[in-house]
Design an enzyme around this catalytic site. Sequence first.
Site, PDB file in Angstrom:
ATOM      1  N   ASP A 163      42.261  31.385  41.587  1.00 22.00           N
ATOM      2  CA  ASP A 163      42.640  32.577  42.479  1.00 22.00           C
ATOM      3  C   ASP A 163      41.919  32.369  44.028  1.00 22.00           C
ATOM      4  O   ASP A 163      41.085  31.870  44.002  1.00 22.00           O
ATOM      5  CB  ASP A 163      42.285  34.128  42.228  1.00 22.00           C
ATOM      6  CG  ASP A 163      42.718  34.235  40.787  1.00 22.00           C
ATOM      7  OD1 ASP A 163      44.184  33.776  40.648  1.00 22.00           O
ATOM      8  OD2 ASP A 163      42.182  34.949  40.167  1.00 22.00           O
ATOM      9  N   GLU A 201      53.805  41.364  38.421  1.00 22.37           N
ATOM     10  CA  GLU A 201      52.878  40.547  37.608  1.00 22.37           C
ATOM     11  C   GLU A 201      51.567  41.523  37.782  1.00 22.37           C
ATOM     12  O   GLU A 201      50.902  41.781  38.803  1.00 22.37           O
ATOM     13  CB  GLU A 201      52.698  39.224  38.111  1.00 22.37           C
ATOM     14  CG  GLU A 201      53.675  38.150  38.090  1.00 22.37           C
ATOM     15  CD  GLU A 201      53.539  36.953  38.707  1.00 22.37           C
ATOM     16  OE1 GLU A 201      52.431  36.764  39.182  1.00 22.37           O
ATOM     17  OE2 GLU A 201      54.474  36.229  39.022  1.00 22.37           O
TER      18      GLU A 201
END
Length: 257
Positions: free
Chosen positions: A58, A47
């Site tokens: 995140d 990814e």
Amino acid sequence: MIMNRINQKLKEDKKLLSIYFSAGYPSLNDTVPIIQNLEKSGVDMIEIGLPFSDPLADGPTIQASSTQALKNGITTEILFNQLKDIRETVSIPLIIMGYFNPILQYGIEAFCEKCQEIGIDGLIIPDLPIDVYNEYYKAMFEKYELINVFLITPQTSVERINFIDSISNGFIYMVSSASVTGSSSGFGDEQTTYFKRIANMKLKNPQIIGFGISNNDTFTQATQYTKGAIIGSAFIKFLANDSIENIRNFTNKILYN
């Protein structure tokens, strides 16, 4: 039509290791060498994080790497340029993970077309609502042979999970909701119950678990009930302190203890 590399990989009789890192980190031109070394080190899927200035979903480690990559000068255009010849040396599935805003700015169809041209197999866009995707973009993604991967959490309703499963054609990204992103303390009973519950739903798309996986113990726990696991924060910490040439040392500790 050739089967998408993600689907080919999901058919393999093994537990899959997927690694996430931020494009343009630690240095601007590290993107391709990292991808090449990850493949040589036995990783099944990669990814590639498309850095964004407001990365809401995140954890701090990934946010810091994304901020550094932006300081290094990474842009969507530069990333595409870095990846233009990637399929000459790399054959495993490549997924771009990023927020919807940069894709929107680039032009959604232009972005999809570029992904297909380069050989990107899928996208993970955490802030693209599934209903919006299904109504407006599903046909476009499929036109450019891109698999869109959706996230589920322990809080996602059964109805929602079934809907995601019905419009997916790759794998489902299961967020483990480990209490601390990047911690290596292992998964508790709550997470294990969640893993079992989803496994018992017998969804048509396999599941891959992310968040909280950093060593062989957590990788083994996560893959007991699923097809694979995704590691992000632990790998980014490794990159901050070690060289790209030593990536195999990192993956060996995950896969073989």
